[in-house]
Design an enzyme around this catalytic site. Structure first.
Site, mmCIF file in Angstrom:
data_model
loop_
_atom_site.group_PDB
_atom_site.id
_atom_site.type_symbol
_atom_site.label_atom_id
_atom_site.label_comp_id
_atom_site.label_asym_id
_atom_site.label_seq_id
_atom_site.Cartn_x
_atom_site.Cartn_y
_atom_site.Cartn_z
ATOM 1 N N PHE A 60 0.866 -1.180 0.000
ATOM 2 C CA PHE A 60 0.000 0.000 0.000
ATOM 3 C C PHE A 60 0.898 1.224 0.000
ATOM 4 O O PHE A 60 1.639 1.461 0.952
ATOM 5 C CB PHE A 60 -0.945 0.056 1.207
ATOM 6 C CG PHE A 60 -1.814 1.284 1.153
ATOM 7 C CD1 PHE A 60 -2.999 1.283 0.430
ATOM 8 C CD2 PHE A 60 -1.422 2.465 1.759
ATOM 9 C CE1 PHE A 60 -3.786 2.438 0.335
ATOM 10 C CE2 PHE A 60 -2.200 3.623 1.669
ATOM 11 C CZ PHE A 60 -3.381 3.605 0.960
ATOM 12 N N ASP A 78 9.460 2.942 1.976
ATOM 13 C CA ASP A 78 8.262 3.711 2.304
ATOM 14 C C ASP A 78 8.021 3.549 3.806
ATOM 15 O O ASP A 78 7.446 2.555 4.247
ATOM 16 C CB ASP A 78 7.063 3.225 1.481
ATOM 17 C CG ASP A 78 5.789 4.012 1.812
ATOM 18 O OD1 ASP A 78 5.782 4.732 2.830
ATOM 19 O OD2 ASP A 78 4.812 3.896 1.048
ATOM 20 N N LYS A 90 2.685 11.023 7.140
ATOM 21 C CA LYS A 90 1.846 10.769 8.320
ATOM 22 C C LYS A 90 2.345 11.515 9.566
ATOM 23 O O LYS A 90 2.124 12.700 9.670
ATOM 24 C CB LYS A 90 1.702 9.264 8.535
ATOM 25 C CG LYS A 90 0.863 8.642 7.398
ATOM 26 C CD LYS A 90 0.146 7.353 7.750
ATOM 27 C CE LYS A 90 -0.924 7.068 6.708
ATOM 28 N NZ LYS A 90 -0.628 5.977 5.793
HETATM 29 C C1 LIG Z 1 -0.768 6.073 4.301
HETATM 30 C C2 LIG Z 1 0.324 5.562 3.464
HETATM 31 C C3 LIG Z 1 0.653 6.169 2.247
HETATM 32 C C4 LIG Z 1 -0.172 7.285 1.648
HETATM 33 O O1 LIG Z 1 -0.221 8.416 2.451
HETATM 34 P P1 LIG Z 1 -1.380 9.519 2.205
HETATM 35 O O2 LIG Z 1 -0.964 10.659 3.094
HETATM 36 O O3 LIG Z 1 -2.670 8.901 2.618
HETATM 37 O O4 LIG Z 1 -1.344 9.870 0.755
HETATM 38 C C5 LIG Z 1 1.738 5.684 1.545
HETATM 39 N N1 LIG Z 1 2.465 4.660 2.025
HETATM 40 C C6 LIG Z 1 2.177 4.050 3.191
HETATM 41 C C7 LIG Z 1 3.033 2.923 3.674
HETATM 42 C C8 LIG Z 1 1.094 4.467 3.945
HETATM 43 O O5 LIG Z 1 0.780 3.841 5.072
#
Ligand SMILES: *Cc1c(COP(=O)(O)O)cnc(C)c1O
Length: 406
Positions: free
Chosen positions: A147, A232, A261
């Protein structure tokens, strides 16, 4: 869950949201009006322990005084300049963040998906301009179950049908391999591979922790084949797993960190790509940008977040509380729970289908004053603010135990 237990005023608020807001989410039936630390209060005055923390965007809890103070001080001074001009906050923030990551440069954006998109662009430009691969040929290896956000490019390399179906055609140049399998990953690398993009721990997938040694193997493979390792850490980073980054669990340093985040302190969206000059330096003026990226308000909050992580206090708390939580969750295996995965203060709990779905358990927990969110049907994800107390965790697990007992 029936809304029978809710006030008519609450039902009206939910109704107006359902009438006027696009149905791209299916929120649990609670209307939050206030938050403090690990607790929120709904419009009826009922309190709930927040075990989701806005998917780890609230690692420091609701309204942390140090973060609110940083935001308030900046709010009255300067909020936005655009990058057409310099502002007096961005450089300070970027310097502190780069130092925390052990890297040279920061490219500030807003949402996590934008950081991922930026990482993809950087990897492609690096592949053509530094590695010398023919323009348009770059490939990026990703993991099954990933994700990385919701843009068209990103959902194009997701294997979640709900995220993808109906939104094509998709951007080419991505290859998927099983998560946690280093040999499969190495086999997918070709001459044209620019990067490997992975979550060191897969959050949305249900807190999937790869086998010990996997991240080290990915690091070695990337180095050996001259491929960028992009981590990520948008959900796994910034204290959640008991270290600053999930990659730290294996002593691994990726070429590129993607952060978001919690970087915005739960106050505003703030994301970043962090890498050394030989990678991030490939982007030239005019090639990439964002109107709000690097704004002074976000920079002031982000700087405070970095300062708060410098003492190691939150990382230590996450580790200790995570061990505490793990012991209690493990005791539920065989009692309505089929499996538990824990990394720091972050847990995926698989619910026995005989008890109900993840959503049903989440709804019953809400009625008992605990906020969690289901993921992928049978799993509930637990990611409390790192300021939570051990006794509060115990209470929450007690509520879960009662719900599982039916
Ligand atoms: C939440 C998330 C994203 C996307 O972040 P948004 O601020 O919602 O666009 C990307 N990668 C990971 C691992 C995430 O948990």
């Amino acid at each position: 869950m029936s809304t029978a237990s809710l006030d008519t005023a609450t039902i009206e608020i939910i109704g107006s949201e359902e009438e006027h807001v696009a149905h791209n989410y299916h929120p649990l039936p609670v209307v939050v009006a206030r938050g403090e630390g690990a607790w929120v209060t709904d419009v009826e005055g009922k309190r709930y322990l927040d075990l989701l923390s806005a998917y780890s965007a609230l690692n420091f809890g609701h309204g942390h005084p140090a973060l609110i103070a940083a935001a308030q001080e900046q709010l009255t001074r300067l909020t936005l300049t655009s990058r057409a001009f310099h502002n007096d906050r961005l450089g300070v923030f970027a310097g502190a963040l780069a130092e925390m990551c052990g890297k040279d440069l920061v490219l500030p954006m807003n949402t996590g998906a934008e950081a991922v998109e930026t990482g993809i662009k950087v990897a492609r430009a690096w592949c053509y301009r530094v590695k010398g691969i023919a323009d348009g040929a770059a490939q990026i290896v990703v993991a099954h179950g990933n994700f990385h956000g919701r843009t068209t490019t990103i959902v194009g390399f997701s294997d979640d049908d709900t995220a993808r179906d109906g939104f094509g055609p998709f951007t080419p140049g991505f290859v998927g391999v099983p998560f946690g399998d280093a040999a499969a990953l190495e086999a997918a690398i070709t001459e044209s591979t620019a990067a490997v993009l992975i979550e060191p721990i897969q959050g949305e997938a249900g807190v999937i922790v790869p086998p010990e040694g996997y991240l080290r193997a990915v690091r070695e493979i990337c180095t050996k084949h001259n491929v960028l390792m992009i981590a990520d850490e948008i959900q796994s980073g910034l204290g959640r797993v008991g270290e600053t980054f999930a990659c730290d669990r294996e002593g691994v340093v990726p070429d590129v960190y993607l952060l978001g985040k919690a970087l915005g302190g739960g106050i505003l969206p703030l994301s970043a790509v962090v890498a050394d000059r030989d990678v991030l330096g490939v982007i030239r003026p005019g090639e990439h940008g964002s109107t709000f990226g690097g704004n002074p308000l976000a920079a002031a909050v982000g700087l405070r977040v970095v300062e708060m992580l410098q003492s190691g206090e939150f990382q230590t708390r996450a580790k200790a509380l995570g061990e505490h939580l793990e012991a209690r969750l493990d005791a539920l295996i065989g009692h309505g729970v089929t499996a538990v995965r824990v990394a720091g203060l972050w847990a995926g709990v698989d619910i026995d289908p005989a008890v109900g779905t993840g959503r049903e358990v989440a709804e019953k927990l809400i009625a008992r004053g605990v906020l969690v969110k289901d993921t992928h049907g049978q799993t509930i994800r637990i990611a409390p603010p790192l300021v939570i107390r051990a006794t509060e965790l115990d209470w929450a697990v007690e509520q879960l135990k009662v719900v599982l007992a039916g």
